[in-house]
Design a protein around this motif. Structure first.
Motif, PDB file in Angstrom:
ATOM      1  N   ASP A 110       0.852  -1.180   0.000  1.00 22.55           N
ATOM      2  CA  ASP A 110       0.000   0.000   0.000  1.00 22.55           C
ATOM      3  C   ASP A 110       0.887   1.230   0.000  1.00 22.55           C
ATOM      4  OD1 ASP A 110      -2.184   1.703   0.236  1.00 22.55           O
ATOM      5  OD2 ASP A 110      -2.140   1.634   2.418  1.00 22.55           O
ATOM      6  N   ASN A 111       1.121   1.810  -1.210  1.00 22.29           N
ATOM      7  CA  ASN A 111       1.983   2.995  -1.317  1.00 22.29           C
ATOM      8  C   ASN A 111       3.352   2.760  -0.678  1.00 22.29           C
ATOM      9  OD1 ASN A 111       0.159   4.592  -2.724  1.00 22.29           O
ATOM     10  ND2 ASN A 111      -0.815   5.322  -0.868  1.00 22.29           N
ATOM     11  N   GLY A 112       3.910   1.593  -0.898  1.00 20.17           N
ATOM     12  CA  GLY A 112       5.228   1.296  -0.349  1.00 20.17           C
ATOM     13  C   GLY A 112       5.183   0.726   1.047  1.00 20.17           C
ATOM     14  N   ALA A 113       4.037   0.814   1.725  1.00 19.76           N
ATOM     15  CA  ALA A 113       3.859   0.162   3.019  1.00 19.76           C
ATOM     16  C   ALA A 113       3.158  -1.178   2.755  1.00 19.76           C
ATOM     17  CB  ALA A 113       3.046   1.045   3.948  1.00 19.76           C
ATOM     18  N   PHE A 114       2.778  -1.893   3.811  1.00 17.78           N
ATOM     19  CA  PHE A 114       2.171  -3.198   3.626  1.00 17.78           C
ATOM     20  C   PHE A 114       0.836  -3.273   4.358  1.00 17.78           C
ATOM     21  CE2 PHE A 114       6.581  -3.841   2.697  1.00 17.78           C
ATOM     22  CZ  PHE A 114       6.578  -4.739   1.634  1.00 17.78           C
ATOM     23  N   VAL A 115      -0.097  -4.041   3.776  1.00 14.94           N
ATOM     24  CA  VAL A 115      -1.432  -4.238   4.346  1.00 14.94           C
ATOM     25  C   VAL A 115      -1.675  -5.733   4.478  1.00 14.94           C
ATOM     26  CG1 VAL A 115      -3.900  -4.041   3.888  1.00 14.94           C
ATOM     27  CG2 VAL A 115      -2.413  -2.075   3.520  1.00 14.94           C
ATOM     28  N   PHE A 116      -2.124  -6.148   5.655  1.00 10.23           N
ATOM     29  CA  PHE A 116      -2.487  -7.539   5.893  1.00 10.23           C
ATOM     30  C   PHE A 116      -4.009  -7.597   5.935  1.00 10.23           C
ATOM     31  CE2 PHE A 116      -2.771 -11.689   7.720  1.00 10.23           C
ATOM     32  CZ  PHE A 116      -1.560 -12.309   7.469  1.00 10.23           C
ATOM     33  N   PHE A 375       9.269   7.607  -9.581  1.00  9.68           N
ATOM     34  CA  PHE A 375       7.992   7.703  -8.897  1.00  9.68           C
ATOM     35  C   PHE A 375       7.290   6.359  -8.935  1.00  9.68           C
ATOM     36  CE2 PHE A 375       9.146  11.850 -10.381  1.00  9.68           C
ATOM     37  CZ  PHE A 375       8.830  12.684  -9.324  1.00  9.68           C
ATOM     38  N   TYR A 376       6.568   6.028  -7.861  1.00 12.14           N
ATOM     39  CA  TYR A 376       5.881   4.748  -7.807  1.00 12.14           C
ATOM     40  C   TYR A 376       4.518   4.812  -8.475  1.00 12.14           C
ATOM     41  CZ  TYR A 376       3.414   6.709  -3.740  1.00 12.14           C
ATOM     42  OH  TYR A 376       2.672   7.499  -2.896  1.00 12.14           O
ATOM     43  N   TRP A 377       4.125   5.957  -8.993  1.00 14.96           N
ATOM     44  CA  TRP A 377       2.941   6.059  -9.812  1.00 14.96           C
ATOM     45  C   TRP A 377       3.353   6.592 -11.185  1.00 14.96           C
ATOM     46  CZ3 TRP A 377       4.220   9.624  -6.102  1.00 14.96           C
ATOM     47  CH2 TRP A 377       4.263  10.960  -6.467  1.00 14.96           C
ATOM     48  N   LYS A 378       2.449   6.488 -12.150  1.00 18.91           N
ATOM     49  CA  LYS A 378       2.744   6.935 -13.513  1.00 18.91           C
ATOM     50  C   LYS A 378       2.550   8.446 -13.578  1.00 18.91           C
ATOM     51  CE  LYS A 378       0.118   5.634 -16.979  1.00 18.91           C
ATOM     52  NZ  LYS A 378      -0.516   4.751 -17.980  1.00 18.91           N
ATOM     53  N   VAL A 379       3.598   9.165 -13.262  1.00 16.46           N
ATOM     54  CA  VAL A 379       3.514  10.620 -13.196  1.00 16.46           C
ATOM     55  C   VAL A 379       3.553  11.213 -14.599  1.00 16.46           C
ATOM     56  CG1 VAL A 379       5.996  11.000 -13.002  1.00 16.46           C
ATOM     57  CG2 VAL A 379       4.431  12.672 -12.035  1.00 16.46           C
ATOM     58  N   GLU A 380       2.821  12.285 -14.796  1.00 18.60           N
ATOM     59  CA  GLU A 380       2.771  12.981 -16.069  1.00 18.60           C
ATOM     60  C   GLU A 380       2.791  14.480 -15.827  1.00 18.60           C
ATOM     61  OE1 GLU A 380      -0.127   9.707 -18.306  1.00 18.60           O
ATOM     62  OE2 GLU A 380      -0.867  11.725 -17.810  1.00 18.60           O
ATOM     63  N   ARG A 381       3.474  15.192 -16.685  1.00 16.07           N
ATOM     64  CA  ARG A 381       3.406  16.639 -16.617  1.00 16.07           C
ATOM     65  C   ARG A 381       1.992  17.065 -17.019  1.00 16.07           C
ATOM     66  NH1 ARG A 381       7.536  20.948 -19.510  1.00 16.07           N
ATOM     67  NH2 ARG A 381       6.855  22.767 -18.314  1.00 16.07           N
ATOM     68  N   GLY A 382       1.404  17.949 -16.237  1.00 14.01           N
ATOM     69  CA  GLY A 382       0.023  18.350 -16.476  1.00 14.01           C
ATOM     70  C   GLY A 382      -0.988  17.517 -15.726  1.00 14.01           C
ATOM     71  N   GLN A 383      -0.529  16.545 -14.925  1.00 16.45           N
ATOM     72  CA  GLN A 383      -1.420  15.709 -14.129  1.00 16.45           C
ATOM     73  C   GLN A 383      -2.175  16.588 -13.135  1.00 16.45           C
ATOM     74  OE1 GLN A 383       0.645  12.501 -12.000  1.00 16.45           O
ATOM     75  NE2 GLN A 383      -0.457  11.134 -13.367  1.00 16.45           N
ATOM     76  N   LYS A 384      -3.496  16.421 -13.077  1.00  9.82           N
ATOM     77  CA  LYS A 384      -4.324  17.322 -12.278  1.00  9.82           C
ATOM     78  C   LYS A 384      -5.108  16.558 -11.218  1.00  9.82           C
ATOM     79  CE  LYS A 384      -4.848  20.709 -16.002  1.00  9.82           C
ATOM     80  NZ  LYS A 384      -5.789  21.461 -16.857  1.00  9.82           N
ATOM     81  N   THR A 385      -5.290  17.201 -10.085  1.00 12.70           N
ATOM     82  CA  THR A 385      -6.108  16.665  -8.996  1.00 12.70           C
ATOM     83  C   THR A 385      -6.885  17.807  -8.351  1.00 12.70           C
ATOM     84  OG1 THR A 385      -4.344  16.949  -7.366  1.00 12.70           O
ATOM     85  CG2 THR A 385      -4.475  14.806  -8.469  1.00 12.70           C
ATOM     86  N   PHE A 386      -7.908  17.454  -7.598  1.00  8.95           N
ATOM     87  CA  PHE A 386      -8.593  18.422  -6.741  1.00  8.95           C
ATOM     88  C   PHE A 386      -8.180  18.120  -5.307  1.00  8.95           C
ATOM     89  CE2 PHE A 386     -12.177  19.472  -3.918  1.00  8.95           C
ATOM     90  CZ  PHE A 386     -12.138  20.856  -4.066  1.00  8.95           C
ATOM     91  N   ASN A 387      -7.720  19.127  -4.578  1.00 12.06           N
ATOM     92  CA  ASN A 387      -7.136  18.927  -3.255  1.00 12.06           C
ATOM     93  C   ASN A 387      -7.908  19.677  -2.179  1.00 12.06           C
ATOM     94  OD1 ASN A 387      -5.226  17.902  -4.999  1.00 12.06           O
ATOM     95  ND2 ASN A 387      -3.481  18.759  -3.932  1.00 12.06           N
ATOM     96  N   ARG A 388      -7.878  19.102  -0.989  1.00 18.58           N
ATOM     97  CA  ARG A 388      -8.352  19.783   0.220  1.00 18.58           C
ATOM     98  C   ARG A 388      -7.288  19.614   1.299  1.00 18.58           C
ATOM     99  NH1 ARG A 388     -13.956  20.993   0.341  1.00 18.58           N
ATOM    100  NH2 ARG A 388     -15.192  19.898  -1.245  1.00 18.58           N
ATOM    101  N   ASP A 389      -6.955  20.695   1.995  1.00 19.85           N
ATOM    102  CA  ASP A 389      -5.999  20.653   3.096  1.00 19.85           C
ATOM    103  C   ASP A 389      -6.718  20.887   4.419  1.00 19.85           C
ATOM    104  OD1 ASP A 389      -3.951  20.229   1.354  1.00 19.85           O
ATOM    105  OD2 ASP A 389      -3.261  22.296   1.314  1.00 19.85           O
ATOM    106  N   PHE A 390      -6.335  20.100   5.436  1.00 20.27           N
ATOM    107  CA  PHE A 390      -6.924  20.192   6.771  1.00 20.27           C
ATOM    108  C   PHE A 390      -5.800  20.306   7.790  1.00 20.27           C
ATOM    109  CE2 PHE A 390      -9.736  17.876   4.005  1.00 20.27           C
ATOM    110  CZ  PHE A 390     -11.022  18.293   4.343  1.00 20.27           C
ATOM    111  N   GLU A 391      -6.136  20.871   8.950  1.00 19.43           N
ATOM    112  CA  GLU A 391      -5.111  21.089   9.960  1.00 19.43           C
ATOM    113  C   GLU A 391      -5.746  21.123  11.342  1.00 19.43           C
ATOM    114  OE1 GLU A 391      -1.623  24.464  10.869  1.00 19.43           O
ATOM    115  OE2 GLU A 391      -2.653  24.393   8.915  1.00 19.43           O
ATOM    116  N   ASN A 392      -4.996  20.634  12.334  1.00 23.20           N
ATOM    117  CA  ASN A 392      -5.356  20.885  13.728  1.00 23.20           C
ATOM    118  C   ASN A 392      -4.087  21.259  14.473  1.00 23.20           C
ATOM    119  OD1 ASN A 392      -3.977  18.520  14.364  1.00 23.20           O
ATOM    120  ND2 ASN A 392      -5.819  17.310  14.757  1.00 23.20           N
TER     121      ASN A 392
END
Length: 523
Positions: A110-116, A375-392
């Motif tokens: 899982d993203n370089g970590a492991f899941v059992f 990169f462990y994902w197929k990165v592309e220039r121009g790759q787009k996402t919608f983001n939300r940032d949270f903080e406490n």
């Protein structure tokens, strides 16, 4: 003659393809792949029947191997089989774990970590895969989950014992849903009744594993090729790499399908020079990390036209997987992809994860504009996402959503001096300072009265600068994802409405607290 020593709970019979012994160590295994001729066999009473031939495994350089053993929740397990799948973003491997010889579980990455993960009996039938939209919430067995991935996949190869036999090469849906308790639910639509597995994040050292591959830590040869753009030699070191950049011409090269065929690439102009070099190592948060990738990203709030930029360094540790070191104008932070998915309010104002509540600070569209390294994902220039940032008060959360996947990252802010010292760059610590250090430095050198005077002067200067001959609407500052500020030179690629006053006005900047991680599901 087949034998079955009861003390070992094993079964052995000759392969119908080559006569070599094929052994079953798990009572749950019905199929197996002969390790000599790759025949796929099915157990029928005291004999084996050949039902086909399995394609050869692709080398994933995993530290795991067949017959490695360990403990999970005070129960012993043995890795008896391996399944290799491919999807649009690359491939992944699942290891079949036989628990005490009686039950079957899955150990996967899982993203370089492991899941059992263990089988889960659903209290109601799973809905059709196309009804589970990424980002939607759903409920299984009384627990609420967020759908984080919906991919079409195909089995391409297998090894060892298998509890079931999906048709080789046939595409089917795999849906993953995660919850705020750090759990991941996987639904495999490879049969009329989808299989369900519920997983938890694990560290390999906590599984008390023995029998790991010793050669996985040695230098691997033959992992280099010629750049399809300029012909220069390109090498890569990570087992999970899906993209790599050429050190000569900086082209992005897609290696998600391997390096044997025609390689797709994309040229990059206007290079961005990272502050920390690829290959650098540092001790951060008690772990030794190596910088394996770098990306520059741009963001813009919906309905706005002013862009902001930030940098992300992809860090790798062979036992802890991947993390991101984020360099934004309001400070440094370090985050890691989460196994679970926080529960987010419908209006996005807050998110709850592992019992802690985070408030949303920013929502924005993000785009990758320049990359270096692996990169462990197929990165592309121009790759787009919608983001939300949270903080406490104690931490950070970031959500990134693409068409087929929703990922979360969690972490903390870091002091700039700590980052510089960790990479042996204390002599250049001034270059690491960001806007978050300003109040601290002022407070340590001056009294409160002096600080108020400084703030008053800043307000007066802003009023004066606001009279520059830029268009009012273009000059109006808008909050960036982290509320920080970047110079016009840093905000390369900003919209045409950005104010380019000769006064050198600063624009909002910031960044997500974690990189885009397409293909980061544990599948």
């Amino acid at each position: 003659m087949a034998t079955q020593p009861p003390s070992q709970r094993s079964y052995s019979a000759p392969c119908p393809g080559c006569g070599a012994p094929v052994e079953f160590r798990s009572a749950q295994s019905t199929f197996a792949v002969c390790s000599y001729c790759q025949s796929t066999v099915v157990r029928q009473g005291d004999a084996l029947a050949r039902i086909g031939k399995m394609a050869e495994l692709f080398e994933d350089f995993s530290p795991l191997q067949l017959f490695a053993s360990g403990r999970w929740r005070n129960q012993s397990f043995l890795l008896v089989g391996r399944l290799q799948y491919r999807y649009e973003g690359g491939h992944w491997t699942e290891w079949i774990a036989s628990i005490d010889g009686e039950r079957t579980a899955i150990l996967s990455e899982d993203n370089g970590a492991f899941v059992f993960a263990e089988p889960l009996a659903l209290q109601r039938p799973a809905p059709p895969a196309d009804a589970l939209r990424v980002g939607a919430t759903t409920s299984f067995n009384g627990q609420t989950y967020t759908v984080t991935s919906n991919e079409q996949v195909a089995l391409v190869s297998a090894q060892g014992e298998l509890p079931r036999m999906p048709e080789l090469g046939r595409r089917f849906a795999v849906v993953e849903a995660r919850n705020e308790r750090g759990e991941v639910l996987s639904l495999d639509y490879d049969s009329p009744t989808p299989g369900a597995y519920l997983g938890h994040a694990v560290r390999l050292e906590d599984l008390e594993l023995t029998g790991l591959r010793s050669d996985s830590e040695k230098e691997v040869t033959g992992r280099s090729f010629s750049c399809p753009n300029c012909g220069a030699p390109v090498s890569f070191n990570l087992a999970d790499s899906k993209s790599v950049t050429c050190g000569s011409c900086k082209s992005i090269i897609d290696i998600s399908d391997g390096i044997g065929g025609e390689l797709r690439h994309a040229a990059q102009n206007e290079p961005v020079r990272p502050l920390i070099e690829i290959g650098s190592t540092a001790q951060l948060q008690g772990t030794e990390w190596q910088v394996v990738g770098f990306q520059h990203r741009m963001g813009v709030a919906p309905g706005d036209d002013e862009h902001f930029g930030w940098n992300e360094y992809l860090l790798f540790n062979k036992k802890r997987g991947f993390s991101f070191l984020v360099d934004a104008e309001d400070g440094w932070s370090m985050v890691q992809p989460t196994t679970g998915a926080p529960r987010m309010a419908e209006n996005g104002s807050r998110a709850t994860y592992l019992g802690k509540v985070y408030k949303q600070t920013y929502a924005y569209d993000a785009e990758t504009t320049y990359v270096l390294g692996e990169f462990y994902w197929k990165v592309e220039r121009g790759q787009k996402t919608f983001n939300r940032d949270f903080e406490n008060a104690n931490g950070l959360l970031s959500m990134e959503r693409s068409t087929h996947e929703l990922t979360w990252s969690a972490g903390r802010k870091l002091d700039a001096k700590t980052v510089a010292a960790a990479f042996g760059l204390s002599a250049k610590s001034e270059m690491f300072k960001r806007a978050d250090a300003l109040p601290v430095s002022l407070g340590s050198r001056f009294g409160c009265g002096t600080i108020l005077i400084v703030l008053l002067v800043i307000v007066v200067l802003l009023v004066v600068l606001n009279r520059c001959n830029c268009n009012d609407a273009a000059a109006r500052p808008s909050a960036g994802p982290t509320g920080s500020w970047a110079s016009p030179q840093q905000a390369s690629g900003s919209g045409s409405g950005s104010c380019r006053c000769s006064s050198g006005r600063w624009f909002p900047s910031g960044g997500s607290y974690g990189g885009y991680s397409s293909g980061g599901s544990h599948k």
